[in-house]
Design a protein around this motif. Structure first.
Motif, PDB file in Angstrom:
ATOM      1  N   ASP A 115       0.181  -3.992  13.118  1.00 34.19           N
ATOM      2  CA  ASP A 115       1.560  -3.489  13.069  1.00 34.19           C
ATOM      3  C   ASP A 115       2.298  -3.969  11.819  1.00 34.19           C
ATOM      4  OD1 ASP A 115       1.692  -6.145  13.795  1.00 34.19           O
ATOM      5  OD2 ASP A 115       3.180  -5.864  15.375  1.00 34.19           O
ATOM      6  N   ILE A 116       1.545  -4.301  10.770  1.00 28.99           N
ATOM      7  CA  ILE A 116       2.143  -4.662   9.484  1.00 28.99           C
ATOM      8  C   ILE A 116       2.355  -3.365   8.699  1.00 28.99           C
ATOM      9  CG2 ILE A 116       1.951  -6.089   7.433  1.00 28.99           C
ATOM     10  CD1 ILE A 116       1.971  -7.621  10.122  1.00 28.99           C
ATOM     11  N   THR A 117       3.564  -3.154   8.188  1.00 28.16           N
ATOM     12  CA  THR A 117       3.884  -1.865   7.583  1.00 28.16           C
ATOM     13  C   THR A 117       4.112  -1.984   6.081  1.00 28.16           C
ATOM     14  OG1 THR A 117       6.276  -2.054   7.962  1.00 28.16           O
ATOM     15  CG2 THR A 117       4.939  -1.099   9.738  1.00 28.16           C
ATOM     16  N   PHE A 118       3.822  -0.868   5.396  1.00 31.55           N
ATOM     17  CA  PHE A 118       3.956  -0.791   3.941  1.00 31.55           C
ATOM     18  C   PHE A 118       4.571   0.551   3.560  1.00 31.55           C
ATOM     19  CE2 PHE A 118       0.293  -3.411   4.959  1.00 31.55           C
ATOM     20  CZ  PHE A 118       0.540  -4.563   4.226  1.00 31.55           C
ATOM     21  N   GLN A 119       5.252   0.559   2.421  1.00 30.91           N
ATOM     22  CA  GLN A 119       5.708   1.813   1.843  1.00 30.91           C
ATOM     23  C   GLN A 119       4.694   2.370   0.848  1.00 30.91           C
ATOM     24  OE1 GLN A 119       9.844   1.903   0.490  1.00 30.91           O
ATOM     25  NE2 GLN A 119      10.293   0.128   1.759  1.00 30.91           N
ATOM     26  N   ASN A 120       3.884   1.483   0.285  1.00 30.24           N
ATOM     27  CA  ASN A 120       2.886   1.873  -0.704  1.00 30.24           C
ATOM     28  C   ASN A 120       1.588   1.128  -0.425  1.00 30.24           C
ATOM     29  OD1 ASN A 120       4.866   3.165  -2.932  1.00 30.24           O
ATOM     30  ND2 ASN A 120       5.759   1.260  -2.178  1.00 30.24           N
ATOM     31  N   THR A 142       5.723   4.687   7.806  1.00 30.55           N
ATOM     32  CA  THR A 142       6.490   4.118   6.693  1.00 30.55           C
ATOM     33  C   THR A 142       5.870   4.416   5.336  1.00 30.55           C
ATOM     34  OG1 THR A 142       5.285   2.015   6.806  1.00 30.55           O
ATOM     35  CG2 THR A 142       7.282   2.218   8.149  1.00 30.55           C
ATOM     36  N   LEU A 143       4.609   4.825   5.315  1.00 32.08           N
ATOM     37  CA  LEU A 143       3.882   4.981   4.058  1.00 32.08           C
ATOM     38  C   LEU A 143       4.393   6.183   3.268  1.00 32.08           C
ATOM     39  CD1 LEU A 143       1.551   3.717   2.456  1.00 32.08           C
ATOM     40  CD2 LEU A 143       0.013   5.339   3.578  1.00 32.08           C
ATOM     41  N   LYS A 144       4.748   5.940   1.994  1.00 28.23           N
ATOM     42  CA  LYS A 144       5.252   6.991   1.109  1.00 28.23           C
ATOM     43  C   LYS A 144       4.267   7.352   0.004  1.00 28.23           C
ATOM     44  CE  LYS A 144       9.223   6.955   3.251  1.00 28.23           C
ATOM     45  NZ  LYS A 144       9.580   8.058   4.181  1.00 28.23           N
ATOM     46  N   ASN A 145       3.521   6.359  -0.492  1.00 27.75           N
ATOM     47  CA  ASN A 145       2.622   6.578  -1.625  1.00 27.75           C
ATOM     48  C   ASN A 145       1.272   5.928  -1.355  1.00 27.75           C
ATOM     49  OD1 ASN A 145       4.685   7.685  -3.658  1.00 27.75           O
ATOM     50  ND2 ASN A 145       5.603   5.732  -3.076  1.00 27.75           N
ATOM     51  N   LEU A 146       0.204   6.648  -1.679  1.00 29.81           N
ATOM     52  CA  LEU A 146      -1.156   6.125  -1.542  1.00 29.81           C
ATOM     53  C   LEU A 146      -1.871   6.280  -2.872  1.00 29.81           C
ATOM     54  CD1 LEU A 146      -3.543   5.078   0.222  1.00 29.81           C
ATOM     55  CD2 LEU A 146      -4.108   7.486   0.650  1.00 29.81           C
ATOM     56  N   TYR A 147      -2.384   5.157  -3.394  1.00 28.37           N
ATOM     57  CA  TYR A 147      -3.112   5.156  -4.655  1.00 28.37           C
ATOM     58  C   TYR A 147      -4.515   4.607  -4.396  1.00 28.37           C
ATOM     59  CZ  TYR A 147       1.803   4.760  -6.188  1.00 28.37           C
ATOM     60  OH  TYR A 147       3.162   4.916  -6.346  1.00 28.37           O
TER      61      TYR A 147
END
Length: 248
Positions: A115-120, A142-147
């Motif tokens: 349950d640890i969240t990231f935006q990128n 919560t994720l906005k960008n994936l590289y």
């Protein structure tokens, strides 16, 4: 405004396919990273992140914390995030970036982030070849960008990066580079509700794009694909608000 879909020039045998909208985009720092900037510090016990670390980079965004994994020794990412899930307080579980730069990690397994969240999320490792379709569970909202700058291979059942992307409904940018993908499968990103920009670059093994692969992406602004693409399936780029008067 005029909009177009076109096949780019071939340079040294590499095909670049681009879809562009003539649309003015004004992106501010607040909208790029979402919400009001708050004072997010790393938790007081740095050892719980080992062998990774929590960072607050004063040179980029001094108000946001990130988790950074590097080196070439094996890391059990699932065990790491399970430990963080149990030991961190609720207001210590959101981060700007997860940066996976460890060269021993070869897969991103299901439910790895707990349950640890990231935006990128940035995946950059020499051996990372597979992403489970449920790998982004827990941070999918919560994720906005994936590289990814890793040698990802074609999907096989549940191990499919495109299936993982489809479950992250709020993603608006993906960048897949230096992959070993040979194909973008049928229906790969069809009807994703939020994607605006798609870059699949520096992937010389890429030779085909499946039917409906990018169909009905209603918010798409640009699609850039670099590879030796020879075969493009039916309605691969059938986006209702993009003119296709210039054939591929």
């Amino acid at each position: 405004m005029a909009q177009s879909l076109k096949k780019g020039r071939q340079i040294d045998g590499t095909t670049t396919i681009t879809i562009n909208h003539d649309k003015l985009l004004i992106v501010t720092l607040l909208t790029l990273f979402g919400g009001i900037i708050a004072d997010y510090k790393c938790p007081p016990n740095p050892d719980i992140f080992l062998p990774c670390e929590c960072l607050v980079d004063p040179g980029i965004l001094p108000f946001y914390r990130s988790i950074y994994c590097k080196g070439d020794q094996p890391i059990n990412l699932t065990a790491l995030f399970q430990r963080l899930s149990h030991e961190l307080k609720a207001d210590e579980k959101d981060y700007l970036f997860f940066m996976q730069f460890n060269d021993a990690v070869d897969v991103l397994p299901a439910n790895v982030f707990a349950d640890i969240t990231f935006q990128n999320v940035e995946l950059d490792g020499k051996k990372l070849t597979k992403v489970h379709r449920l790998a982004l569970n827990g941070t999918q909202d919560t994720l906005k960008n994936l590289y990814t700058h890793s040698p990802l291979v074609d999907g096989d059942g549940d191990w499919d990066v495109f299936k993982a992307i489809n479950l992250a409904a709020n993603l608006y940018y993906i960048n897949l580079a230096y992959t070993n993908l040979t194909k973008i499968p049928d229906n790969a990103l069809q009807s994703h509700p939020s994607l605006q920009r798609i870059d699949i670059a520096l992937s010389p093994s890429l030779t085909s794009i499946g039917s409906n692969a990018f169909k009905n992406l209603t918010k798409v602004e640009s699609i850039r694909i670099e590879g030796y693409v020879k075969d493009i399936g039916d309605e691969a780029f059938a986006v209702s608000h993009v003119s296709t008067d210039q054939p591929l």
